[in-house]
Design a protein around this motif. Sequence first.
Motif, PDB file in Angstrom:
ATOM      1  N   LEU A 140      45.087  40.904  47.603  1.00  0.00           N
ATOM      2  CA  LEU A 140      44.910  39.594  47.692  1.00  0.00           C
ATOM      3  C   LEU A 140      45.195  38.728  46.920  1.00  0.00           C
ATOM      4  N   ILE A 159      48.277  38.033  43.856  1.00  0.00           N
ATOM      5  CA  ILE A 159      48.727  37.430  44.480  1.00  0.00           C
ATOM      6  C   ILE A 159      49.134  35.780  44.189  1.00  0.00           C
ATOM      7  N   GLY A 190      49.367  32.857  43.502  1.00  0.00           N
ATOM      8  CA  GLY A 190      49.912  31.439  44.237  1.00  0.00           C
ATOM      9  C   GLY A 190      48.746  30.488  44.096  1.00  0.00           C
ATOM     10  N   HIS A 222      55.107  32.394  45.784  1.00  0.00           N
ATOM     11  CA  HIS A 222      53.567  33.454  45.705  1.00  0.00           C
ATOM     12  C   HIS A 222      52.866  32.380  46.569  1.00  0.00           C
ATOM     13  N   SER A 276      51.783  34.169  49.659  1.00  0.00           N
ATOM     14  CA  SER A 276      49.587  34.419  49.609  1.00  0.00           C
ATOM     15  C   SER A 276      49.540  33.978  50.798  1.00  0.00           C
ATOM     16  N   HIS A 322      43.467  29.846  50.015  1.00  0.00           N
ATOM     17  CA  HIS A 322      44.139  31.126  49.472  1.00  0.00           C
ATOM     18  C   HIS A 322      44.905  30.770  48.063  1.00  0.00           C
ATOM     19  N   LYS A 339      39.607  33.664  47.236  1.00  0.00           N
ATOM     20  CA  LYS A 339      39.650  34.541  47.659  1.00  0.00           C
ATOM     21  C   LYS A 339      38.921  35.811  48.802  1.00  0.00           C
TER      22      LYS A 339
END
Length: 449
Positions: free
Chosen positions: A26, A29, A31, A41, A45, A90, A124
Amino acid sequence: MTLTEDELRSAVERELPGVRADLERLVRIPGIAFEGFDHSHVERSAEAVAELLRGCGLEVQIVRGSGQPAVIGHKPAPAGAPTVLLYAHHDVQPAGDPSLWEGDPFEPVERDGRLYARGAADDKAGVMAHVAALRAFGDALPVGVVVFVEGEEEYGSESLDELLATHKELLRSDVIVIADSGNWDIGVPALTTSLRGLVNCFVEVSTLKSAVHSGMFGGAVPDALTVLARLITTLHDDSGDVAIDGLVGREGASVDYPEDRFRHEAGVLDGVKLIGGGRLTDRIWTKPSVSVLGIDAPATGGAPNALVPKAKAKLSVRLAPGDDPDSAYAAIRAHLEKYVPWGAAVEVTLESLGAPCVIDATGPAYDAARSAFATAWDGTAPVDMGVGGSIPFIATFQEMFPQAAILVTGVEDPFSAAHGPNESLHLGEFARVCLAEALLLRNVAGLGE
């Protein structure tokens, strides 16, 4: 049948290697919801989070309002059991200057028991703590759950109110767990019970139609940078306390925060004195603060010998719990307009507002949380702490779901460096967070019996 404490410990321990592997995937990425970044991105995510929640047996949808995608996963409660909403986000902060990182910001690496990467802690790991608890229970989940994972918290949650209103009935719950804060120390858990609000604004001063020769006119004409500097100095008194009339401040934080620990965690240079008066926890949790985040002015390398006609600063004012952002902004603007020196023109513009919050952390859900935390930390009771930062949407949750108990938890510790270079997650503490959340769900299930 509800899992026992020993069964949950074993289940969490069993799931942790896979949880960590998914966390590392995770955080790879990038994001970032800020303007100027590749928002594909953030989409990736959101898809990755949705896949994780589907793997936990939840019905999942990716939702969006006017902003970035959020993910909602849902599993109905067993008959008579309460429903718990699990929040995290996220999206992540930009990495900033890559030269300040010891490695690639988006390639996780373990050093000395900590996992380093942007988003490894904020937030995350919050997402994965929810996933860990759900995986630990498997099909034996004793409560209903709604997992809400936002996609633009770091950018200001601009579309969050819209999403909450649109999906209000789906999100309605008895207990809300917001995993976006931190713990008091390594080995000492915490519940966050107050957060400051926020007013970000710009102040621009003008003294001339255009730049003029500093030799010919200096001494009689004030330059805008000097005006701005003098105006900024009026924001604090000589001791460093905020000097803006109309802002709320109060005392009463009960946690002792030793100054040497604070200086170490903040990285204060030797010889630099702390500002303000009263208890340290009051200064950073329950009183306002003013910071200058940036100034627009000529760079020193190419500055001509000319009086600067305009100068602009960005101010960040943290509001004490109990203050109102609108009235606070009015007080800030009135102060700047009153104290601008030498008749200079001044313009104040608002960038953003965020409400502070206070949580009455009493009642069965909070007892269930404290018991879970104490168990996960081997008998160490959680601290009720304030946070000097802001999570404005908590006030929105309070207003929209007034009957729900709101628990503000998190995975960070004082050395996580969230938002800074070399952000990291303490893996031992993360394991305790995962166990604590599983125990919390078990304890909350008992409230419905």
